[in-house]
Design an enzyme around this catalytic site. Structure first.
Site, PDB file in Angstrom:
ATOM      1  N   CYS A 163       0.817  -1.226   0.000  1.00 56.31           N
ATOM      2  CA  CYS A 163       0.000   0.000   0.000  1.00 56.31           C
ATOM      3  C   CYS A 163       0.850   1.275   0.000  1.00 56.31           C
ATOM      4  O   CYS A 163       0.362   2.340  -0.355  1.00 56.31           O
ATOM      5  CB  CYS A 163      -0.958   0.002   1.180  1.00 56.31           C
ATOM      6  SG  CYS A 163      -2.144  -1.347   1.101  1.00 56.31           S
ATOM      7  N   HIS A 213      -3.409   7.420   1.980  1.00 54.01           N
ATOM      8  CA  HIS A 213      -3.773   6.086   1.505  1.00 54.01           C
ATOM      9  C   HIS A 213      -5.178   5.778   2.013  1.00 54.01           C
ATOM     10  O   HIS A 213      -5.511   6.041   3.171  1.00 54.01           O
ATOM     11  CB  HIS A 213      -2.769   5.061   2.038  1.00 54.01           C
ATOM     12  CG  HIS A 213      -3.201   3.648   1.804  1.00 54.01           C
ATOM     13  ND1 HIS A 213      -3.618   3.206   0.567  1.00 54.01           N
ATOM     14  CD2 HIS A 213      -3.318   2.591   2.651  1.00 54.01           C
ATOM     15  CE1 HIS A 213      -3.961   1.933   0.669  1.00 54.01           C
ATOM     16  NE2 HIS A 213      -3.796   1.540   1.918  1.00 54.01           N
ATOM     17  N   ASN A 234      -9.932   0.057  -0.743  1.00 57.08           N
ATOM     18  CA  ASN A 234      -8.473   0.099  -0.628  1.00 57.08           C
ATOM     19  C   ASN A 234      -7.863  -0.465  -1.914  1.00 57.08           C
ATOM     20  O   ASN A 234      -7.922  -1.667  -2.149  1.00 57.08           O
ATOM     21  CB  ASN A 234      -8.046  -0.719   0.595  1.00 57.08           C
ATOM     22  CG  ASN A 234      -6.554  -0.699   0.833  1.00 57.08           C
ATOM     23  OD1 ASN A 234      -5.781  -0.275  -0.027  1.00 57.08           O
ATOM     24  ND2 ASN A 234      -6.134  -1.167   1.996  1.00 57.08           N
TER      25      ASN A 234
HETATM   26  O1  UT7 Z   1      -3.815  -0.866   3.516  1.00 60.69           O
HETATM   27  C1  UT7 Z   1      -3.226  -0.912   4.785  1.00 60.69           C
HETATM   28  C2  UT7 Z   1      -3.629  -2.096   5.490  1.00 60.69           C
HETATM   29  N1  UT7 Z   1      -4.993  -2.267   5.810  1.00 60.69           N
HETATM   30  C3  UT7 Z   1      -5.607  -1.596   6.758  1.00 60.69           C
HETATM   31  O2  UT7 Z   1      -5.181  -0.554   7.181  1.00 60.69           O
HETATM   32  C4  UT7 Z   1      -6.842  -2.187   7.349  1.00 60.69           C
HETATM   33  C5  UT7 Z   1      -6.808  -2.047   8.829  1.00 60.69           C
HETATM   34  N2  UT7 Z   1      -7.893  -2.676   9.549  1.00 60.69           N
HETATM   35  C6  UT7 Z   1      -9.194  -2.329   9.419  1.00 60.69           C
HETATM   36  O3  UT7 Z   1      -9.544  -1.509   8.607  1.00 60.69           O
HETATM   37  C7  UT7 Z   1     -10.187  -2.967  10.363  1.00 60.69           C
HETATM   38  O4  UT7 Z   1      -9.510  -3.638  11.383  1.00 60.69           O
HETATM   39  C8  UT7 Z   1     -11.187  -3.933   9.671  1.00 60.69           C
HETATM   40  C9  UT7 Z   1     -12.140  -3.143   8.824  1.00 60.69           C
HETATM   41  C10 UT7 Z   1     -10.414  -4.934   8.841  1.00 60.69           C
HETATM   42  C11 UT7 Z   1     -11.988  -4.693  10.726  1.00 60.69           C
HETATM   43  O5  UT7 Z   1     -12.651  -3.804  11.591  1.00 60.69           O
HETATM   44  P1  UT7 Z   1     -12.666  -4.079  13.173  1.00 60.69           P
HETATM   45  O6  UT7 Z   1     -13.506  -3.038  13.767  1.00 60.69           O
HETATM   46  O7  UT7 Z   1     -11.223  -4.166  13.599  1.00 60.69           O
HETATM   47  O8  UT7 Z   1     -13.436  -5.463  13.268  1.00 60.69           O
HETATM   48  P2  UT7 Z   1     -12.912  -6.890  13.780  1.00 60.69           P
HETATM   49  O9  UT7 Z   1     -11.884  -7.452  12.864  1.00 60.69           O
HETATM   50  O10 UT7 Z   1     -12.554  -6.789  15.229  1.00 60.69           O
HETATM   51  O11 UT7 Z   1     -14.238  -7.736  13.662  1.00 60.69           O
HETATM   52  C12 UT7 Z   1     -15.374  -7.439  14.441  1.00 60.69           C
HETATM   53  C13 UT7 Z   1     -16.449  -8.453  14.136  1.00 60.69           C
HETATM   54  C14 UT7 Z   1     -15.985  -9.891  14.248  1.00 60.69           C
HETATM   55  O12 UT7 Z   1     -17.030 -10.638  14.809  1.00 60.69           O
HETATM   56  P3  UT7 Z   1     -17.005 -11.071  16.355  1.00 60.69           P
HETATM   57  O13 UT7 Z   1     -15.744 -11.869  16.530  1.00 60.69           O
HETATM   58  O14 UT7 Z   1     -16.978  -9.788  17.120  1.00 60.69           O
HETATM   59  O15 UT7 Z   1     -18.262 -11.850  16.514  1.00 60.69           O
HETATM   60  C15 UT7 Z   1     -15.775 -10.299  12.800  1.00 60.69           C
HETATM   61  O16 UT7 Z   1     -15.952 -11.685  12.609  1.00 60.69           O
HETATM   62  O17 UT7 Z   1     -16.912  -8.278  12.786  1.00 60.69           O
HETATM   63  C16 UT7 Z   1     -16.859  -9.536  12.092  1.00 60.69           C
HETATM   64  N3  UT7 Z   1     -16.575  -9.285  10.686  1.00 60.69           N
HETATM   65  C17 UT7 Z   1     -17.530  -9.034   9.787  1.00 60.69           C
HETATM   66  N4  UT7 Z   1     -18.867  -8.981   9.871  1.00 60.69           N
HETATM   67  C18 UT7 Z   1     -19.553  -8.684   8.749  1.00 60.69           C
HETATM   68  C19 UT7 Z   1     -15.362  -9.209  10.095  1.00 60.69           C
HETATM   69  N5  UT7 Z   1     -15.512  -8.939   8.777  1.00 60.69           N
HETATM   70  C20 UT7 Z   1     -16.857  -8.813   8.573  1.00 60.69           C
HETATM   71  C21 UT7 Z   1     -17.626  -8.515   7.433  1.00 60.69           C
HETATM   72  N6  UT7 Z   1     -18.975  -8.469   7.577  1.00 60.69           N
HETATM   73  N7  UT7 Z   1     -17.072  -8.272   6.230  1.00 60.69           N
END
Ligand code: UT7
Length: 323
Positions: free
Chosen positions: A114, A250, A280
């Site tokens: 990225c 980014h 992204n």
């Molecule tokens: O390009 C540079 C690199 N990339 C980034 O900078 C991305 C950085 N990270 C992020 O943007 C965020 O961490 C995410 C968007 C990937 C995830 O957001 P989060 O608020 O950190 O959510 P999480 O991973 O803690 O997941 C929360 C919940 C989980 O369920 P439980 O365990 O709480 O029951 C996941 O299983 O959301 C669930 N989940 C989803 N639900 C619906 C994860 N992906 C999805 C989805 N749809 N697509």
């Protein structure tokens, strides 16, 4: 005499197919509400069978060349940031060079995920200022959809395809306030490899592999690393955050953009946001956002603009320039 690298044209290209959250929710267990609330993404573009990283990069480059009002044959350097090249080799930059018919100069790819565009910009700027080249194309181009695991809802909803390009050329001036790149800082920390990587490669599995990410950890590192490098570049150039006209970040997640801007005391009105429509696009996201804001008239000649990115590796960096 000061020799600086000046952006004289910008361009971009997106695949024909737009995929919105509602359509994605039919393919994988997710919802529009979750994606919007956690990321700010509404839609992304996905390359079709006739679209590749080089076709998108070439289209973006053609737009940048037209905007600069130059002949493609005058380009003597192409640096292309990508993590999804057409082939393992040759470099996709050489395919773009052949497509544009500007053969004979320097052409190579930079792999910094990225941060690929920021790294490509840093390398091109150094080469232009050292006199190795005079007029460069700096491109960020990706077909991330080809390395996504479409069954992993934690990653496949976040990424999209596209390309952005700039014409960057060396100009000499006596004026310390002249246009061009004023300061760039790039960093990497290979200790965090396992937080964001592809589980394949030519020398390990012999396959292309799929993207894997520990989103929560990456999020935290992104906000810290980005605000640190932004402060570093501001300090280096003796510019305060309030003097910036625009920040072109980014586009990984709207919440990362908010958190980083807040840490620096920057109002969101100064931040260019395209993550809602592009998602992204890895190395393509900064030049895609830059081109959008130049074309809609927000970013104007003479303004102070900060570019920044963070990605797999980890790699991160920022560049301050006067447009
Ligand atoms: O390009 C540079 C690199 N990339 C980034 O900078 C991305 C950085 N990270 C992020 O943007 C965020 O961490 C995410 C968007 C990937 C995830 O957001 P989060 O608020 O950190 O959510 P999480 O991973 O803690 O997941 C929360 C919940 C989980 O369920 P439980 O365990 O709480 O029951 C996941 O299983 O959301 C669930 N989940 C989803 N639900 C619906 C994860 N992906 C999805 C989805 N749809 N697509």
């Amino acid at each position: 005499m000061i020799r600086r690298s000046v952006i004289t044209g910008t361009g971009s290209a997106l695949p024909k197919r737009r995929l919105d959250n509602a359509e994605l929710a039919k393919m994988v267990d997710t919802s529009d509400e979750w994606i919007v609330a956690r990321t700010g993404i509404l839609s992304r573009y996905i390359a079709g069978p006739d679209e590749t990283t080089s076709t998108l990069a070439t289209a973006a480059a053609r737009e940048a060349i037209a905007a600069a009002g130059i002949e493609a044959s005058s380009i003597d350097l192409i640096v292309l940031g990508t993590t999804t090249p057409d082939q393992t080799f040759p470099a996709t930059a050489t395919t773009v060079q052949a497509n544009l018919g500007c053969n004979g100069g320097i052409a190579f790819d930079v792999a910094a995920v990225c941060s690929g565009f920021l790294y490509a910009l840093g390398v091109a700027d150094s080469m232009l200022r050292s006199g190795m080249a005079q007029r460069a194309l700096v491109i960020g181009a990706e077909t991330m959809s080809r390395i996504l695991d479409w069954e992993d809802r934690g990653t496949c909803v976040l990424f999209g395809d596209g390309a952005g390009a700039i014409v960057l050329e060396a100009q000499e001036s006596d004026d310390p306030a002249a246009r061009g790149i004023l300061a760039t800082r790039l960093h990497a920390d290979g200790a965090h490899n396992e937080m964001l990587f592809v589980d394949g490669g030519p020398s390990t599995t012999g396959t292309v592999g799929k993207l894997r990410m520990r989103g929560k950890e990456v999020f935290k590192h992104a906000v810290t690393n980005l605000s640190d490098v932004l402060r570093e570049v501001l300090e280096l150039s003796g510019v305060s955050a309030s003097e910036l006209d625009w920040v072109v970040p980014h586009q990984a997640n709207a919440r990362i953009l908010d958190a980083t801007a807040r840490k620096l005391g920057l109002p969101m009105e100064k931040v260019i946001v395209t993550v809602d429509r592009h998602a992204n696009t890895s190395a393509a996201s900064v030049p895609l956002a830059l081109d959008a804001a130049v074309r809609d008239g927000r970013i104007k000649p003479g303004q102070l603009v900060m570019l920044e990115a963070m990605g797999g590796g980890f790699t991160w960096g920022a560049s301050l320039l006067r447009m």
